[in-house]
Design a protein around this motif. Structure first.
Motif, PDB file in Angstrom:
ATOM      1  N   UNK A 120      -6.285  -2.212   5.077  1.00  0.00           N
ATOM      2  CA  UNK A 120      -7.580  -2.510   4.455  1.00  0.00           C
ATOM      3  C   UNK A 120      -7.770  -1.707   3.166  1.00  0.00           C
ATOM      4  N   UNK A 121      -7.539  -0.404   3.239  1.00  0.00           N
ATOM      5  CA  UNK A 121      -7.686   0.449   2.051  1.00  0.00           C
ATOM      6  C   UNK A 121      -6.716  -0.019   0.968  1.00  0.00           C
ATOM      7  N   UNK A 122      -5.464  -0.272   1.361  1.00  0.00           N
ATOM      8  CA  UNK A 122      -4.447  -0.739   0.408  1.00  0.00           C
ATOM      9  C   UNK A 122      -4.878  -2.055  -0.245  1.00  0.00           C
ATOM     10  N   UNK A 123      -5.351  -3.008   0.566  1.00  0.00           N
ATOM     11  CA  UNK A 123      -5.702  -4.336   0.044  1.00  0.00           C
ATOM     12  C   UNK A 123      -6.840  -4.253  -0.966  1.00  0.00           C
ATOM     13  N   UNK A 124      -7.877  -3.484  -0.635  1.00  0.00           N
ATOM     14  CA  UNK A 124      -8.998  -3.376  -1.570  1.00  0.00           C
ATOM     15  C   UNK A 124      -8.581  -2.680  -2.863  1.00  0.00           C
ATOM     16  N   UNK A 125      -7.633  -1.758  -2.794  1.00  0.00           N
ATOM     17  CA  UNK A 125      -7.127  -1.121  -4.014  1.00  0.00           C
ATOM     18  C   UNK A 125      -6.190  -2.057  -4.777  1.00  0.00           C
ATOM     19  N   UNK A 126      -5.251  -2.668  -4.064  1.00  0.00           N
ATOM     20  CA  UNK A 126      -4.248  -3.526  -4.716  1.00  0.00           C
ATOM     21  C   UNK A 126      -4.878  -4.760  -5.358  1.00  0.00           C
ATOM     22  N   UNK A 127      -5.947  -5.277  -4.740  1.00  0.00           N
ATOM     23  CA  UNK A 127      -6.550  -6.522  -5.236  1.00  0.00           C
ATOM     24  C   UNK A 127      -7.936  -6.306  -5.834  1.00  0.00           C
ATOM     25  N   UNK A 128      -8.249  -5.075  -6.216  1.00  0.00           N
ATOM     26  CA  UNK A 128      -9.557  -4.766  -6.806  1.00  0.00           C
ATOM     27  C   UNK A 128      -9.817  -5.607  -8.050  1.00  0.00           C
ATOM     28  N   UNK A 129      -8.802  -5.788  -8.883  1.00  0.00           N
ATOM     29  CA  UNK A 129      -8.967  -6.563 -10.100  1.00  0.00           C
ATOM     30  C   UNK A 129      -8.795  -8.057  -9.903  1.00  0.00           C
ATOM     31  N   UNK A 181     -13.342  -9.149  -2.191  1.00  0.00           N
ATOM     32  CA  UNK A 181     -14.570  -8.456  -1.833  1.00  0.00           C
ATOM     33  C   UNK A 181     -14.744  -8.244  -0.336  1.00  0.00           C
ATOM     34  N   UNK A 182     -14.122  -9.117   0.482  1.00  0.00           N
ATOM     35  CA  UNK A 182     -14.349  -9.040   1.931  1.00  0.00           C
ATOM     36  C   UNK A 182     -13.072  -9.387   2.683  1.00  0.00           C
ATOM     37  N   UNK A 183     -12.838  -8.660   3.774  1.00  0.00           N
ATOM     38  CA  UNK A 183     -11.728  -8.962   4.666  1.00  0.00           C
ATOM     39  C   UNK A 183     -12.309  -9.192   6.052  1.00  0.00           C
ATOM     40  N   UNK A 184     -11.868 -10.261   6.700  1.00  0.00           N
ATOM     41  CA  UNK A 184     -12.309 -10.602   8.050  1.00  0.00           C
ATOM     42  C   UNK A 184     -11.210 -10.296   9.053  1.00  0.00           C
ATOM     43  N   UNK A 185     -11.609  -9.912  10.254  1.00  0.00           N
ATOM     44  CA  UNK A 185     -10.705  -9.754  11.385  1.00  0.00           C
ATOM     45  C   UNK A 185     -11.233 -10.695  12.453  1.00  0.00           C
ATOM     46  N   UNK A 230     -15.348  -6.566   6.828  1.00  0.00           N
ATOM     47  CA  UNK A 230     -15.466  -5.322   6.070  1.00  0.00           C
ATOM     48  C   UNK A 230     -15.499  -5.693   4.594  1.00  0.00           C
ATOM     49  N   UNK A 231     -16.436  -5.099   3.869  1.00  0.00           N
ATOM     50  CA  UNK A 231     -16.568  -5.367   2.444  1.00  0.00           C
ATOM     51  C   UNK A 231     -15.947  -4.233   1.656  1.00  0.00           C
ATOM     52  N   UNK A 232     -15.552  -4.519   0.423  1.00  0.00           N
ATOM     53  CA  UNK A 232     -14.920  -3.503  -0.415  1.00  0.00           C
ATOM     54  C   UNK A 232     -15.802  -2.259  -0.529  1.00  0.00           C
ATOM     55  N   UNK A 233     -17.100  -2.431  -0.688  1.00  0.00           N
ATOM     56  CA  UNK A 233     -18.022  -1.304  -0.794  1.00  0.00           C
ATOM     57  C   UNK A 233     -17.947  -0.436   0.456  1.00  0.00           C
ATOM     58  N   UNK A 234     -17.841  -1.072   1.661  1.00  0.00           N
ATOM     59  CA  UNK A 234     -17.735  -0.320   2.916  1.00  0.00           C
ATOM     60  C   UNK A 234     -16.516   0.600   2.875  1.00  0.00           C
ATOM     61  N   UNK A 235     -15.421   0.105   2.339  1.00  0.00           N
ATOM     62  CA  UNK A 235     -14.184   0.876   2.284  1.00  0.00           C
ATOM     63  C   UNK A 235     -14.322   2.054   1.336  1.00  0.00           C
TER      64      UNK A 235
END
Length: 190
Positions: free
Chosen positions: A122-131, A135-139, A178-183
């Motif tokens: 999750x942390x990696x994805x929000x960093x890697x795809x920030x640009x 904005x949101x990842x579902x489980x 989980x939203x990017x802001x949450x991370x």
């Protein structure tokens, strides 16, 4: 002359305490086949790479997904052995939403492997795809899979809704998000 910046999703990998997360390799086939002998894993999976041909196909699907930007699967390795899989599924590159999926081998369950791997992805994805607009990842999981509910909660994925049953799933499911802001806020507080 244009300078193309390498895709961070292809040049960086998630990191987790005590675990190595790396792209799957052909050499993982025997461990993959062994993992899918587990009835619990089979119950909650749609595909069963439980023989050399199916394992080779499964590994090819992971490579193709990475190459086209729709699927980033990582072998979860502990002490040199495959203990799980964690994957980010992005329907199409550039979308605001993605989905995380995972599994662990029977011997790794109950030891925090899945939550650590999901958190790292999750942390990696929000960093890697920030640009790239993520904005949101579902489980998502079947409603009667209590272990996945616990993994979602431990990984900071809040329960958001019950998802009605749809093939191939015979029962209602749960969506945790989980939203990017949450991370960002969660990372700061640690």
């Amino acid at each position: 002359m244009s300078h193309h910046r390498p895709d961070p999703a292809l040049t960086t990998f998630p990191t987790a305490d005590g675990l190595l997360l790396r792209p799957f390799e052909d050499a993982d086939a025997p461990a993959l086949i062994e993992a899918y002998r587990d009835g619990t894993l089979r119950r909650f999976s749609r595909t069963w790479p439980d023989d050399p041909e199916r394992a080779a196909h499964w590994l090819a699907v992971q490579r193709e997904g990475r190459a086209n930007g729709t699927r980033y699967a990582f072998a979860v390795v502990e002490d040199g052995g495959l203990v799980g899989n964690v994957v980010l599924k992005r329907g199409a590159p550039g979308g605001e939403r993605a989905e995380v999926g995972y599994w662990t081998v029977a011997a790794a369950r109950g030891r925090g492997v899945a939550p650590r791997a999901v958190e790292a992805l999750t942390v990696w994805a929000f960093e890697a795809f920030a640009g790239d607009g993520l904005l949101r990842i579902d489980l998502l999981h079947e409603g009667d899979n209590e272990a996945s509910c616990r993994v979602a909660e431990k990984s900071g994925y809040a329960f958001t809704e019950i998802v009605p049953a749809f093939p191939p799933y015979p029962s209602d499911g749960h969506r945790h998000s989980r939203k990017r802001l949450d991370t960002t806020e969660r990372h700061r507080s640690e």
